[in-house]
Design an enzyme around this catalytic site. Structure first.
Site, PDB file in Angstrom:
ATOM      1  N   HIS A 132      29.056  37.256  33.786  1.00  0.00           N
ATOM      2  CA  HIS A 132      29.115  36.814  35.177  1.00  0.00           C
ATOM      3  C   HIS A 132      28.892  38.031  36.079  1.00  0.00           C
ATOM      4  O   HIS A 132      29.427  39.110  35.834  1.00  0.00           O
ATOM      5  CB  HIS A 132      30.482  36.185  35.456  1.00  0.00           C
ATOM      6  N   ASN A 163      27.470  38.086  43.993  1.00  0.00           N
ATOM      7  CA  ASN A 163      28.194  37.111  43.174  1.00  0.00           C
ATOM      8  C   ASN A 163      27.825  35.706  43.656  1.00  0.00           C
ATOM      9  O   ASN A 163      28.184  35.318  44.768  1.00  0.00           O
ATOM     10  CB  ASN A 163      29.706  37.368  43.322  1.00  0.00           C
ATOM     11  N   CYS A 202      33.589  30.455  39.225  1.00  0.00           N
ATOM     12  CA  CYS A 202      32.507  31.216  38.576  1.00  0.00           C
ATOM     13  C   CYS A 202      32.320  30.830  37.118  1.00  0.00           C
ATOM     14  O   CYS A 202      31.269  31.076  36.540  1.00  0.00           O
ATOM     15  CB  CYS A 202      32.783  32.713  38.680  1.00  0.00           C
TER      16      CYS A 202
HETATM   17  N1  COA Z   1      33.891  48.450  52.958  1.00  0.00           N
HETATM   18  C1  COA Z   1      34.675  49.533  53.060  1.00  0.00           C
HETATM   19  N2  COA Z   1      35.966  49.524  52.665  1.00  0.00           N
HETATM   20  C2  COA Z   1      36.456  48.408  52.135  1.00  0.00           C
HETATM   21  C3  COA Z   1      35.682  47.234  51.983  1.00  0.00           C
HETATM   22  C4  COA Z   1      34.348  47.286  52.432  1.00  0.00           C
HETATM   23  N3  COA Z   1      33.512  46.231  52.325  1.00  0.00           N
HETATM   24  N4  COA Z   1      36.441  46.276  51.409  1.00  0.00           N
HETATM   25  C5  COA Z   1      37.648  46.812  51.212  1.00  0.00           C
HETATM   26  N5  COA Z   1      37.661  48.083  51.643  1.00  0.00           N
HETATM   27  C6  COA Z   1      38.776  49.045  51.638  1.00  0.00           C
HETATM   28  C7  COA Z   1      40.124  48.386  51.626  1.00  0.00           C
HETATM   29  O1  COA Z   1      40.503  48.014  52.924  1.00  0.00           O
HETATM   30  C8  COA Z   1      40.989  49.469  51.043  1.00  0.00           C
HETATM   31  O2  COA Z   1      41.301  50.370  52.074  1.00  0.00           O
HETATM   32  P1  COA Z   1      42.758  51.047  52.141  1.00  0.00           P
HETATM   33  O3  COA Z   1      42.879  51.852  50.879  1.00  0.00           O
HETATM   34  O4  COA Z   1      42.690  51.865  53.389  1.00  0.00           O
HETATM   35  O5  COA Z   1      43.725  49.907  52.206  1.00  0.00           O
HETATM   36  C9  COA Z   1      40.066  50.185  50.060  1.00  0.00           C
HETATM   37  O6  COA Z   1      38.743  49.798  50.430  1.00  0.00           O
HETATM   38  C10 COA Z   1      40.309  49.809  48.610  1.00  0.00           C
HETATM   39  O7  COA Z   1      40.422  48.404  48.510  1.00  0.00           O
HETATM   40  P2  COA Z   1      40.559  47.681  47.130  1.00  0.00           P
HETATM   41  O8  COA Z   1      40.616  46.202  47.347  1.00  0.00           O
HETATM   42  O9  COA Z   1      41.649  48.310  46.334  1.00  0.00           O
HETATM   43  O10 COA Z   1      39.134  48.097  46.471  1.00  0.00           O
HETATM   44  P3  COA Z   1      38.581  47.845  45.054  1.00  0.00           P
HETATM   45  O11 COA Z   1      38.171  49.099  44.438  1.00  0.00           O
HETATM   46  O12 COA Z   1      39.485  46.931  44.246  1.00  0.00           O
HETATM   47  O13 COA Z   1      37.235  47.024  45.354  1.00  0.00           O
HETATM   48  C11 COA Z   1      36.478  44.735  45.265  1.00  0.00           C
HETATM   49  C12 COA Z   1      37.314  45.784  46.033  1.00  0.00           C
HETATM   50  C13 COA Z   1      36.629  43.410  45.975  1.00  0.00           C
HETATM   51  C14 COA Z   1      35.049  45.185  45.273  1.00  0.00           C
HETATM   52  C15 COA Z   1      37.010  44.648  43.822  1.00  0.00           C
HETATM   53  O14 COA Z   1      38.390  44.537  43.818  1.00  0.00           O
HETATM   54  C16 COA Z   1      36.445  43.487  43.061  1.00  0.00           C
HETATM   55  O15 COA Z   1      35.283  43.431  42.773  1.00  0.00           O
HETATM   56  N6  COA Z   1      37.323  42.556  42.677  1.00  0.00           N
HETATM   57  C17 COA Z   1      37.010  41.469  41.779  1.00  0.00           C
HETATM   58  C18 COA Z   1      35.946  40.552  42.264  1.00  0.00           C
HETATM   59  C19 COA Z   1      35.837  39.467  41.288  1.00  0.00           C
HETATM   60  O16 COA Z   1      35.583  39.716  40.147  1.00  0.00           O
HETATM   61  N7  COA Z   1      36.103  38.246  41.696  1.00  0.00           N
HETATM   62  C20 COA Z   1      36.481  37.247  40.778  1.00  0.00           C
HETATM   63  C21 COA Z   1      35.473  36.726  39.909  1.00  0.00           C
HETATM   64  S1  COA Z   1      34.321  35.831  40.808  1.00  0.00           S
END
Ligand code: COA
Length: 336
Positions: free
Chosen positions: A260, A290, A119
């Site tokens: 970003h 993204n 990214c």
């Molecule tokens: N729909 C519903 N539930 C989902 C899901 C979806 N699409 N994706 C994950 N979950 C669930 C998980 O399984 C987890 O369930 P559990 O608690 O029963 O295990 C719960 O949601 C929380 O997951 P978590 O990964 O802790 O959520 P989060 O709040 O961190 O959000 C992202 C997940 C991916 C949206 C977030 O972590 C994120 O944006 N990360 C960074 C992305 C990024 O910047 N990338 C790098 C730069 S490009």
């Protein structure tokens, strides 16, 4: 510098290409166990654009580049360096996508290469263009961020598939002797000890293509989402504060903060800690998701096409991605 005359690099134009097909959160509700409510609340994303099967990274890059070159008032033959930032190249090993783009644009006998910084690739590309121009080696550099991210997404993995989209953005970075038009500063960094936070394990020399690799789905993007999220907020906040302080630029002097577009909560956390207003902060993640290296040039293009971004406006760019890599930049827009 040549002839003892100061030469600066300036962003002379911007262009973008957004594929037609849209995948909405409602579409994902039919594909995986998720909901529009969860996706909007956790990421801010409502929809993303997806390229056609026969529409490749280079095709999107060419469309964005044609617009950028035309807006710069140049001919394709004026470009003397082509840099394509991508982690979804047309071919994973060779040739580079920049070579394919050059051929499609009819740009002959100039240096062309890809940048692999996920990214952060577009801002990495800007830093390379700046160095080439300030050293007097090049005059008009085409810097592209282009991704067909859908080609490495596992559409059965709800934790990643809802995040990414396809698209391309391009900028012409040209030599100028007007210091007011010059890119002010670029910070670009990396820390490979976090490599496993965001990666595609195959194909590569570790996991060459094989039936086993495909069966295990190692060709798809894997992400430690929560860990990446926390590190992104911490690193970006620190990096952006440092670049502003180093250049003695106040938040009020920034016309457009172009972060970003990975997750609206990251954009908001970094923006809030800088006390950046919603009017200053550019947000496109809700409609494009993204798009990795394409995200920042697509966002700049959006404010240009909306008639908001004008000649002389100061932009603050910040980005974070696989590697891990991160980068920030302060520059005026020098396009007309
Ligand atoms: N729909 C519903 N539930 C989902 C899901 C979806 N699409 N994706 C994950 N979950 C669930 C998980 O399984 C987890 O369930 P559990 O608690 O029963 O295990 C719960 O949601 C929380 O997951 P978590 O990964 O802790 O959520 P989060 O709040 O961190 O959000 C992202 C997940 C991916 C949206 C977030 O972590 C994120 O944006 N990360 C960074 C992305 C990024 O910047 N990338 C790098 C730069 S490009």
């Amino acid at each position: 510098m040549t002839d003892n005359k100061l030469q600066y690099a300036s962003m002379r134009s911007i262009g973008a290409y957004i594929p037609e097909k849209i995948l909405t959160n409602a579409d994902f509700e039919k594909m995986v166990d998720t909901s529009d409510e969860w996706i909007v609340k956790r990421t801010g994303i409502k929809e993303r654009h997806i390229a056609k099967d026969n529409e490749y990274t280079s095709d999107m890059a060419v469309k964005a580049s044609e617009i950028a070159i035309q807006r710069a008032g140049l001919e394709n033959s004026d470009i003397d360096l082509v840099i394509c930032a991508t982690v979804t190249p047309d071919y994973f090993n060779m040739p580079s996508t920049a070579c394919i783009i050059s051929a499609k644009l009819g740009i002959k006998n100039v240096q062309a290469f890809d940048v692999s910084a996920a990214c952060s690739g577009f801002v990495y590309g800007l830093s390379i263009a700046k160095a080439f121009i300030e050293s007097g080696m090049k005059k008009n550099v085409l810097v592209i961020g282009a991704e067909k991210f859908s080609s490495i997404v596992d559409y059965s993995d709800r934790s990643t598939c809802i995040l990414f989209g396809d698209g391309a953005g391009a900028a012409v970075i040209s030599v100028t002797d007007d210091k007011n038009e010059a890119i002010i500063d670029i910070h670009a960094s990396a820390d490979g000890s976090y490599a496993d936070f965001l990666m595609t394990p195959a194909p590569g020399s570790v996991n060459p293509a094989s039936c086993e690799v495909i069966e295990q789905g190692l060709q798809y993007v894997k992400m430690k989402g929560n860990e990446t999220f926390k590190l992104a907020v911490k690193t970006l906040t620190k990096d952006v504060k440092e670049i502003l302080k180093k250049n003695k630029i106040a938040v009020e002097d920034i016309d457009f903060f172009v972060p970003h577009q990975a997750n609206y909560r990251i954009i908001k956390a970094v923006g809030d800690s800088l006390k950046m207003s919603p009017e200053q902060t550019v947000k496109t993640v809700h409609k494009y998701g993204n798009t990795s290296a394409a995200s920042i040039p697509m966002a700049i293009n959006d404010i240009y096409e909306e008639g908001k971004l004008k000649y002389g406006d100061t932009m603050l760019l910040d980005t974070f991605g696989g590697g891990l890599t991160w980068a920030s930049a302060i520059l005026p827009f020098a396009g007309k």
